[in-house]
Design a protein around this motif. Structure first.
Motif, PDB file in Angstrom:
ATOM      1  N   MET A 338       0.831  -1.209   0.000  1.00 36.08           N
ATOM      2  CA  MET A 338       0.000   0.000   0.000  1.00 36.08           C
ATOM      3  C   MET A 338       0.862   1.253   0.000  1.00 36.08           C
ATOM      4  O   MET A 338       0.555   2.228  -0.688  1.00 36.08           O
ATOM      5  CB  MET A 338      -0.947  -0.014   1.201  1.00 36.08           C
ATOM      6  CG  MET A 338      -2.095  -1.004   1.062  1.00 36.08           C
ATOM      7  SD  MET A 338      -3.465  -0.700   2.213  1.00 36.08           S
ATOM      8  CE  MET A 338      -2.693  -1.159   3.764  1.00 36.08           C
ATOM      9  N   PHE A 339       1.959   1.230   0.767  1.00 31.71           N
ATOM     10  CA  PHE A 339       2.888   2.362   0.759  1.00 31.71           C
ATOM     11  C   PHE A 339       3.397   2.641  -0.655  1.00 31.71           C
ATOM     12  O   PHE A 339       3.552   3.792  -1.058  1.00 31.71           O
ATOM     13  CB  PHE A 339       4.084   2.072   1.667  1.00 31.71           C
ATOM     14  CG  PHE A 339       3.867   2.396   3.125  1.00 31.71           C
ATOM     15  CD1 PHE A 339       2.777   3.142   3.543  1.00 31.71           C
ATOM     16  CD2 PHE A 339       4.772   1.970   4.086  1.00 31.71           C
ATOM     17  CE1 PHE A 339       2.572   3.449   4.880  1.00 31.71           C
ATOM     18  CE2 PHE A 339       4.593   2.266   5.426  1.00 31.71           C
ATOM     19  CZ  PHE A 339       3.486   3.018   5.819  1.00 31.71           C
ATOM     20  N   MET A 340       3.672   1.554  -1.412  1.00 30.77           N
ATOM     21  CA  MET A 340       4.244   1.702  -2.755  1.00 30.77           C
ATOM     22  C   MET A 340       3.171   1.826  -3.832  1.00 30.77           C
ATOM     23  O   MET A 340       3.475   1.797  -5.024  1.00 30.77           O
ATOM     24  CB  MET A 340       5.153   0.510  -3.063  1.00 30.77           C
ATOM     25  CG  MET A 340       6.297   0.310  -2.062  1.00 30.77           C
ATOM     26  SD  MET A 340       7.259   1.802  -1.798  1.00 30.77           S
ATOM     27  CE  MET A 340       7.909   2.047  -3.429  1.00 30.77           C
ATOM     28  N   GLN A 341       1.896   1.922  -3.431  1.00 31.66           N
ATOM     29  CA  GLN A 341       0.749   2.062  -4.345  1.00 31.66           C
ATOM     30  C   GLN A 341       0.604   0.867  -5.289  1.00 31.66           C
ATOM     31  O   GLN A 341       0.046   0.981  -6.373  1.00 31.66           O
ATOM     32  CB  GLN A 341       0.842   3.361  -5.139  1.00 31.66           C
ATOM     33  CG  GLN A 341       0.705   4.605  -4.267  1.00 31.66           C
ATOM     34  CD  GLN A 341       0.607   5.892  -5.063  1.00 31.66           C
ATOM     35  OE1 GLN A 341       1.053   5.964  -6.211  1.00 31.66           O
ATOM     36  NE2 GLN A 341       0.009   6.910  -4.461  1.00 31.66           N
ATOM     37  N   LYS A 342       1.077  -0.308  -4.828  1.00 30.57           N
ATOM     38  CA  LYS A 342       0.841  -1.541  -5.582  1.00 30.57           C
ATOM     39  C   LYS A 342      -0.476  -2.178  -5.172  1.00 30.57           C
ATOM     40  O   LYS A 342      -0.976  -3.067  -5.861  1.00 30.57           O
ATOM     41  CB  LYS A 342       1.987  -2.530  -5.338  1.00 30.57           C
ATOM     42  CG  LYS A 342       3.324  -2.081  -5.903  1.00 30.57           C
ATOM     43  CD  LYS A 342       4.405  -3.116  -5.611  1.00 30.57           C
ATOM     44  CE  LYS A 342       5.738  -2.685  -6.189  1.00 30.57           C
ATOM     45  NZ  LYS A 342       6.818  -3.662  -5.885  1.00 30.57           N
ATOM     46  N   LEU A 343      -1.012  -1.735  -4.050  1.00 26.13           N
ATOM     47  CA  LEU A 343      -2.267  -2.250  -3.521  1.00 26.13           C
ATOM     48  C   LEU A 343      -3.057  -1.068  -2.965  1.00 26.13           C
ATOM     49  O   LEU A 343      -2.530  -0.280  -2.175  1.00 26.13           O
ATOM     50  CB  LEU A 343      -1.994  -3.272  -2.410  1.00 26.13           C
ATOM     51  CG  LEU A 343      -3.197  -3.958  -1.759  1.00 26.13           C
ATOM     52  CD1 LEU A 343      -3.909  -4.842  -2.785  1.00 26.13           C
ATOM     53  CD2 LEU A 343      -2.742  -4.796  -0.568  1.00 26.13           C
ATOM     54  N   ALA A 344      -4.309  -0.951  -3.403  1.00 25.53           N
ATOM     55  CA  ALA A 344      -5.125   0.192  -2.968  1.00 25.53           C
ATOM     56  C   ALA A 344      -5.717  -0.072  -1.583  1.00 25.53           C
ATOM     57  O   ALA A 344      -6.214  -1.166  -1.314  1.00 25.53           O
ATOM     58  CB  ALA A 344      -6.252   0.442  -3.964  1.00 25.53           C
ATOM     59  N   PRO A 345      -5.692   0.904  -0.681  1.00 21.01           N
ATOM     60  CA  PRO A 345      -6.350   0.732   0.618  1.00 21.01           C
ATOM     61  C   PRO A 345      -7.861   0.761   0.475  1.00 21.01           C
ATOM     62  O   PRO A 345      -8.399   1.330  -0.479  1.00 21.01           O
ATOM     63  CB  PRO A 345      -5.838   1.935   1.422  1.00 21.01           C
ATOM     64  CG  PRO A 345      -5.505   2.965   0.400  1.00 21.01           C
ATOM     65  CD  PRO A 345      -5.044   2.217  -0.814  1.00 21.01           C
TER      66      PRO A 345
END
Length: 608
Positions: A338-345
């Motif tokens: 999520m930090f790296m925007q590979k997974l959306a919160p």
């Protein structure tokens, strides 16, 4: 002195046409808690197998006192298809334990609860790390007189490592353990066996004494070093550097890390007054990651929901070194993605700063081609050269930096061990220009020498670092704060390393970083502060960048000179002279950087 319950006399093991070691004699007595140490490839695991009776000696004798039970944890567990975890662990129960089904079932359940594995699962469904934990449970439940453990903490989370430590502290028999986890060894051992260049040296103290003891031995060998042939000289010098590096780095670099932690603690109380738009606009790149009220919930096959991250906020600034810890499956990699925007919160948002150049270490090593050679993985196949942070290096010389032999350069990646693959991946990543380094479990399968190398490199990394690790000493040496994920998604951030987190968690008087972004508070009346730097401070601030740059060039030149293998053999006096000058220059650099950072912080506070 008690009689040994297990011993080797003049033991010899032959490997690849030569002796891996020869003439080794040792005795294991009740109450001994032995750390078996040595660099990668020295034969530690082979020696442990010989002690366990798992392999035959090529020479010498093995003695085992009658009635002595030996428990042995292998690096690679055996998998029997169709067998459940509980059935496998029951194999470890000794014949003289009660045959009552309820009693043995209780023992098995108790140890499986400790390692966190469901006893009804089939062995073939386990991951490599889970299978290793089952083997650990099998070794522990056997209640042996001598327990031999080969890398028991690999792939374990910190909670399980702490549980294992407590179990082993209460263990009544003799213990011998190979591990790269320094804190684990320090907490458990009272003897040292050092396997070094085919010889076994012993010491009557535990692992805490290893650095000082081994350095003393190697200093004594330096006198004899000049008489050895080039190959032996290179090997001994390599070993010496690997050990003394640990002590050298604990001077200026650790002081710098404490300054980073103090700065981050201070910033957590000021961050509420900052504006993200200002930081990422006029101060481009200062904010690296902004996370606000992020949450993540997953649904399993049965429709059950599991929240792994719950309402977490954080601001990671340029130069921060952040460790992420938690139990296996707690959501560490999810948070990193999520930090790296590979997974959306599911809720909240994550915003990345400007001008970021990322380098990511994935624990699955997916960026390595198993069929490609080490040479082609790192360098241009035609020239054999690569660019390492602006400097042209030959691939063989760069591979040596990561403890590879030049004969391995043309070997395929698939021929490497797990630790060697990790080293290669680190070599690939650290050659790239980056200002954000993301490491997911980089310490798995690494020996101590590689960990030293990695810590030294990361300590001098001038970008932002995000790292998931279960290695407590590694975190203590490197990070300025830790994010701790608890079961159920609760998450807190603590200033400092792992040891600082433990102290804060137990409510000692150490300030804790607040969860999320702190709200604005009414500030107390500030002390009268200087409006500008003194003449001397301003003069130092202006001149120190040039001083630091000159010292860095001087150090680089000396390191290049010392890298010439002919210098030591042909001009030993010049080699020693440059070595001493290098230490002085490094100390000057550490002090100059410390003074410059102090003045930078002071000036920033004055200007608001």
């Amino acid at each position: 002195m008690a009689a040994p319950v297990l011993a080797l006399q003049d033991a010899r093991i032959t490997f690849g046409g030569g002796d891996l070691f020869n003439g080794i004699s040792l005795g294991i007595e009740p109450g001994m808690r032995i750390a078996l140490v040595g660099r990668n490839g020295s034969g530690k695991s082979t020696l442990l197998k010989a002690i366990a009776g798992d392999i035959e000696l090529d020479g010498g004798d093995r003695f085992l006192q009658a009635g002595t039970r030996v428990g042995y944890l292998k690096q690679q567990p055996d998998i029997v298809p169709g067998r459940t975890v509980a059935e496998q662990v029951q194999q470890g129960l000794s014949p003289d334990l009660t045959a009552d089904g309820m009693e043995t079932g209780y023992l098995v359940d108790q140890v499986l609860e400790g390692v966190g594995i469901d006893g009804s699962r089939l062995l073939e469904t386990l991951s490599g790390g889970e299978a290793r934990r089952v083997s650990l449970a099998e070794a522990l439940v056997s209640d042996p007189d001598v327990l031999l453990l080969d890398e028991p903490t690999n792939h374990l989370d910190i909670k399980t490592i702490l549980w294992l430590e407590e179990e082993l502290k209460g263990f009544r028999g003799a213990l011998m353990v190979i591990s790269h986890d320094r804190q684990f060894l320090k907490n458990l051992t009272n003897r040292l066996f050092w396997l070094d260049r085919g010889k076994l040296r012993t010491h009557g103290k535990g692992f805490s004494a290893f650095d000082e003891w081994s350095e003393e031995i190697l200093r004594g060998e330096e006198v004899e070093l000049k008489k050895l042939d080039k190959k032996i000289a290179e090997e001994t010098d390599w070993s010496r550097k690997g050990i003394t590096a640990r002590r050298a780095r604990n001077e200026g670099r650790i002081r710098a890390l404490h300054r980073l932690r103090a700065e981050r603690q201070e910033r957590t109380s000021r961050v509420g007054n900052a504006k993200l738009e200002v930081a990422s606009g006029s101060k481009s790149g200062k904010v690296v990651i902004e996370a606000k009220d992020i949450s993540k919930t997953f649904t399993d096959e049965d429709g059950n929901e599991k929240t792994v991250i719950k309402n977490f906020s954080s601001r990671i600034m340029r130069g921060d070194r952040v460790g992420i810890i938690g139990a296996n499956g707690a959501g560490k990699t999810t948070l990193l993605n999520m930090f790296m925007q590979k997974l959306a919160p599911d809720t909240g948002f994550v915003k990345l700063g400007t001008n970021l150049t990322e380098a990511v270490f994935d624990q699955q090593r997916e960026s390595l081609d198993p069929e490609e050679s080490l040479w082609d993985t790192l360098a241009d196949p035609g020239s054999g050269q690569l660019l390492v942070k602006g400097e042209v290096r030959h691939v063989v010389a760069y591979l040596r930096d990561f403890l590879f032999d030049e004969k391995q350069a043309k070997s395929p990646v698939k021929s490497l061990s797990g630790g060697e693959k990790n080293r290669l991946l680190l070599a690939k990543l650290l050659a790239r220009e980056s200002n954000l380094l993301v490491l997911d479990e980089p310490t798995n399968d690494l020996d101590m020498e590689t960990l030293d190398l990695l810590q030294d490199m990361l300590a001098s990394y001038d970008g932002t670092l995000l790292v998931i690790s279960h290695d407590r000493d590694f975190l203590d040496q490197l990070v300025s704060s830790v994010i701790v994920i608890d079961p159920g998604g609760d998450i807190e951030e603590y200033v400092g390393g792992y040891s600082d987190y433990v102290r804060q968690r137990t409510h000692l008087e150490i300030p804790k970083a607040k969860k999320g972004l702190p709200e604005k508070t009414v500030a107390s009346k500030p002390k009268q502060a200087r409006k500008r730097l003194s003449y001397k401070d301003q003069r130092d601030l202006d001149r120190l960048p040039d001083v630091i740059g000159a010292l860095e060039e001087q150090i680089k030149s000396m390191e290049k000179a010392l890298g010439d293998p002919d210098l030591f053999t042909k001009q030993p006096d010049q080699f020693n002279k440059i070595s001493k000058e290098l230490v002085v220059a490094q100390e000057k650099l550490a002090l100059s950087e410390e003074r410059w950072l102090e003045l930078e912080i002071l000036q920033e506070e004055m200007t608001g």
